[in-house]
Design an enzyme around this catalytic site. Sequence first.
Site, PDB file in Angstrom:
ATOM      1  N   HIS A  19      13.734   5.463  -0.502  1.00 36.79           N
ATOM      2  CA  HIS A  19      13.258   6.786  -0.721  1.00 36.79           C
ATOM      3  C   HIS A  19      12.538   6.904  -2.160  1.00 36.79           C
ATOM      4  O   HIS A  19      13.364   6.181  -3.014  1.00 36.79           O
ATOM      5  CB  HIS A  19      13.915   7.983  -0.416  1.00 36.79           C
ATOM      6  CG  HIS A  19      14.022   8.351   0.966  1.00 36.79           C
ATOM      7  ND1 HIS A  19      13.143   8.985   1.918  1.00 36.79           N
ATOM      8  CD2 HIS A  19      14.994   7.814   1.931  1.00 36.79           C
ATOM      9  CE1 HIS A  19      13.494   9.053   3.222  1.00 36.79           C
ATOM     10  NE2 HIS A  19      14.899   8.481   3.138  1.00 36.79           N
TER      11      HIS A  19
ATOM     12  N   LYS B  24       0.732  -1.231   0.129  1.00 34.33           N
ATOM     13  CA  LYS B  24      -0.166   0.201  -0.373  1.00 34.33           C
ATOM     14  C   LYS B  24       0.743   1.215  -0.022  1.00 34.33           C
ATOM     15  O   LYS B  24       1.613   1.241   0.828  1.00 34.33           O
ATOM     16  CB  LYS B  24      -1.015  -0.090   1.099  1.00 34.33           C
ATOM     17  CG  LYS B  24      -2.173  -0.893   1.080  1.00 34.33           C
ATOM     18  CD  LYS B  24      -3.128  -0.512   0.165  1.00 34.33           C
ATOM     19  CE  LYS B  24      -3.763   0.886   0.923  1.00 34.33           C
ATOM     20  NZ  LYS B  24      -4.659   0.853   1.851  1.00 34.33           N
ATOM     21  N   HIS B  25       0.753   1.998  -0.920  1.00 34.15           N
ATOM     22  CA  HIS B  25       1.380   3.368  -1.043  1.00 34.15           C
ATOM     23  C   HIS B  25       2.898   3.201  -0.921  1.00 34.15           C
ATOM     24  O   HIS B  25       3.723   3.839  -0.008  1.00 34.15           O
ATOM     25  CB  HIS B  25       0.852   4.454  -0.020  1.00 34.15           C
ATOM     26  CG  HIS B  25      -0.751   4.805  -0.368  1.00 34.15           C
ATOM     27  ND1 HIS B  25      -1.066   5.608  -1.525  1.00 34.15           N
ATOM     28  CD2 HIS B  25      -1.825   4.479   0.192  1.00 34.15           C
ATOM     29  CE1 HIS B  25      -2.195   5.541  -1.430  1.00 34.15           C
ATOM     30  NE2 HIS B  25      -2.739   4.720  -0.683  1.00 34.15           N
TER      31      HIS B  25
ATOM     32  N   ASN C 183      12.054   6.793   7.467  1.00 31.88           N
ATOM     33  CA  ASN C 183      12.656   5.886   8.344  1.00 31.88           C
ATOM     34  C   ASN C 183      11.689   4.413   8.582  1.00 31.88           C
ATOM     35  O   ASN C 183      10.530   4.858   8.404  1.00 31.88           O
ATOM     36  CB  ASN C 183      13.091   6.552   9.687  1.00 31.88           C
ATOM     37  CG  ASN C 183      14.039   7.414   9.634  1.00 31.88           C
ATOM     38  OD1 ASN C 183      15.035   7.234   9.104  1.00 31.88           O
ATOM     39  ND2 ASN C 183      14.008   8.467  10.484  1.00 31.88           N
TER      40      ASN C 183
END
Length: 411
Positions: free
Chosen positions: A411, A88-89, A251
């Site tokens: 990221h 998810k996302h 993080n």
Amino acid sequence: MSTTAQRHVTLPVRLQSGEIMSSELTMRYGCNPNQNTARFYMREGGQLPLEILNGAPSYINLMDALNAWPLVRELKQTLGLSAAASFKHVSPAGAAVAVPLSEALAASYFVDDLKLSPLATAYARARGADRLASFGDWVALSDVVDEPTARIIKREVSDGIIAPGYEPEALNLLKSKKDGAYPIFKIDPDYEPAALESREVYGITLEQTRNDFMPDSKFFSNVVSKRSDLSAEAKRDLTVATIAVKYTQSNSVTLALDGQVIGSGAGQQSRVHCVRLACSKADNWFLRQHPRVRDMQFHQRVRRAERVNAIDIYLQGEATPAELTAWEANFTRGPKRLSAEDQRSWLDKLQGVALSSDAFFPFRDNIDRASRSGVEYVVQAGGSVRDDDVIEAADEYGMIMINSGVRLFHH
């Protein structure tokens, strides 16, 4: 059909088998519908390792699929077990390998009425890690999708799937989802990305070597705690947690047990908030196996997603009178509430949990919180000026701690 909903193929490439692949495909839209020009392609006209067998994907679908696939591929390569992820996302809500389910877990995951294959077991575990977060997930599977796995996915709310292939009956089941619009991706399992990867941010191109780190036996060698008896099961769970955290937005901290993620703290700005979030999710995962939860008697009309929400309200214990009235309407008889003492007594049975952090722990408060959620095995990068304090905390709780020297920011 609108132009933004069309799936347009350009620059076709014909394989020796006669099957047509593409070097470019358009998407329904980008991250948001107003970003109505979106495509994915291989640079320099290379052939995409991905086929769309059904549906029309969006940008976020591709982001989830292309982060989830390497996660399950690496779990399979490292552990030799069928693997699954529920994404998810751009972070895994759950990830797992095919370790058999207990009766309690099968009931908690709403699959006790099904005969499960190893791949179906892996997905049941991945979806069951955090069923609230997995609502509308993107599914990634390491193996050719079989009928038992497709039957689980068929009855869940899901946004799409990526796998290396599909058995005919499984493909037919999945194509029937979302009134025939369920996105289904087939990925070439032998595809290896280039060593360099790049992306554009605000018109500026960033380039780096791809993170191809895989945990091996050396990854577990630097034990810094007094205790050092690392079992094969502990190594398996630390591997699951580490590969999952590698594909979790930083993080991040991930907890695993019995071959599956049980709690994930993603995208937090402070390390201790990662731990608190991951541990609170692990606590909820374990509390969902409490006899009072498993004995809940729902009305037949209450769907699985609504049952998940009702269980979450029950465990959180925070609701207005109006919410409680609506909540009680789910049951043929309302369950007796779990007091704080009841919950703590049950959570004290949670043991042997593995934790992987994508960077070092700067303070011992992370270990203090982890201890209350059954964490017994920890792998972190190490290198903090307070390493001694963190290791001392691990020793106080009888944990095994590994300082791997490997940071896994994503990221």
